[in-house]
Write a protein that holds these residues in place. Structure first.
Motif, short mmCIF file in Angstrom:
data_model
loop_
_atom_site.label_atom_id
_atom_site.label_comp_id
_atom_site.label_asym_id
_atom_site.label_seq_id
_atom_site.Cartn_x
_atom_site.Cartn_y
_atom_site.Cartn_z
N GLY A 179 -0.85 7.71 -14.93
CA GLY A 179 -1.16 7.05 -13.67
C GLY A 179 0.02 6.31 -13.08
N GLY A 180 0.91 5.83 -13.95
CA GLY A 180 2.10 5.12 -13.47
C GLY A 180 3.05 6.00 -12.70
N GLY A 181 2.91 7.32 -12.85
CA GLY A 181 3.78 8.23 -12.11
C GLY A 181 3.60 8.15 -10.61
N SER A 182 2.45 7.62 -10.17
CA SER A 182 2.21 7.44 -8.74
C SER A 182 2.51 6.02 -8.28
CB SER A 182 0.75 7.79 -8.41
OG SER A 182 0.51 9.17 -8.56
N ILE A 183 3.03 5.19 -9.19
CA ILE A 183 3.31 3.79 -8.87
C ILE A 183 4.79 3.46 -9.00
CG2 ILE A 183 2.81 1.40 -9.47
CD1 ILE A 183 0.18 2.36 -10.73
N TYR A 184 5.36 3.71 -10.16
CA TYR A 184 6.69 3.19 -10.48
C TYR A 184 7.86 3.86 -9.76
CZ TYR A 184 4.04 0.47 -13.80
OH TYR A 184 3.14 -0.39 -14.35
N ALA B 116 -1.65 -1.39 -6.89
CA ALA B 116 -2.05 0.00 -6.69
C ALA B 116 -3.56 0.10 -6.58
CB ALA B 116 -1.55 0.87 -7.84
N GLU B 117 -4.02 0.92 -5.65
CA GLU B 117 -5.44 1.20 -5.51
C GLU B 117 -5.87 2.18 -6.59
OE1 GLU B 117 -5.71 2.60 -1.49
OE2 GLU B 117 -6.03 0.57 -0.70
N LEU B 118 -6.85 1.81 -7.40
CA LEU B 118 -7.27 2.66 -8.50
C LEU B 118 -7.76 4.02 -8.03
CD1 LEU B 118 -9.11 0.14 -10.87
CD2 LEU B 118 -7.05 1.47 -11.38
N ASP B 119 -8.40 4.06 -6.88
CA ASP B 119 -8.91 5.34 -6.36
C ASP B 119 -7.79 6.32 -6.03
OD1 ASP B 119 -11.47 4.43 -6.65
OD2 ASP B 119 -11.79 3.96 -4.53
N GLY B 120 -6.57 5.79 -5.88
CA GLY B 120 -5.45 6.65 -5.54
C GLY B 120 -4.69 7.17 -6.74
#
Length: 213
Positions: A128-133, A109-113
């Motif tokens: 933050g994991g809500g935009s990844i998992y 994951a891109e941290l800026d995103g």
């Protein structure tokens, strides 16, 4: 495949066949997974698919260190787990044979995103994991529709600097999980062991049963 059936039978696979997973199946799963929800439509998720035998062996070796430490804790009684003994044996087999899995998809994951809104709370930050998992789960479900199994693990995140160097992952990009991908050697589960809905879904206040009206 019916989505409810897929949800109920996409467990963690511990025993994989060695047959390769075709590129078109992986690409189809990535195509579907990219539509997963994420904050602000920033689309931070990136993937690295590892098939090279030597790279997989390096990942296996790194994985074994934290896993064996965890396993020793289980065996000594210092670590309490709810898993049945067979599940622990299966997990150990998975760890020992990780390098034999046809592919390992590294979830990045891109941290800026990412935009975590819980950094100031006095607890572990998880938002933050809500935009990844969600993308990871969609990827696993899409593969399930093709008869391909998966196992999501985060143990290798202990070795993020080494993994990033091995795979050429740039600064500003993190590793969030590693997903073993392959055809199941023992088929898919027909019933997964999970808590009953009465213990996890509440109405109005925490602990109050959610009742049908």
């Amino acid at each position: 495949m019916d989505v409810i059936q897929a949800l109920k039978t996409t467990g963690t696979c511990r025993y994989f066949d060695t047959a390769p997973v075709p590129d078109e199946i992986l690409l189809d799963a990535f195509e579907a997974a990219r539509f997963s929800p994420q904050g602000g439509n920033r689309q931070p998720v990136r993937w690295v698919v590892v098939r090279d035998p030597e790279k997989k062996r390096r990942l296996r070796d790194w994985y074994l260190e934290p896993w064996k430490a965890y396993l020793a804790g289980i065996e000594s009684g210092d670590v309490a787990v709810g898993a049945l003994p067979k599940a622990v044996v299966d997990a150990d087999h998975f760890a020992e044979h990780l390098h034999e899995v046809p592919a390992i998809a590294v979830l990045c994951a891109e941290l800026d995103g990412l935009h975590p809104t819980d950094l100031e709370l006095d607890r572990l930050s998880v938002v933050g994991g809500g935009s990844i998992y969600p993308t990871a789960q969609s990827f696993c479900l899409a593969l399930r529709s093709h008869g391909v199994a998966t196992a999501v693990t985060t143990l290798l995140c202990h070795y993020e600097p080494q993994v990033k160097e091995l795979l050429g992952i740039p600064d500003g990009v993190i590793t969030a999980a590693h997903i073993a991908v392959g055809y199941p050697a023992r088929g898919f589960p027909t019933k997964l062991s999970r808590l009953p809905v009465e213990q996890i879904a509440f109405g109005e206040t925490y602990g109050t049963p959610l009742k049908q009206s």
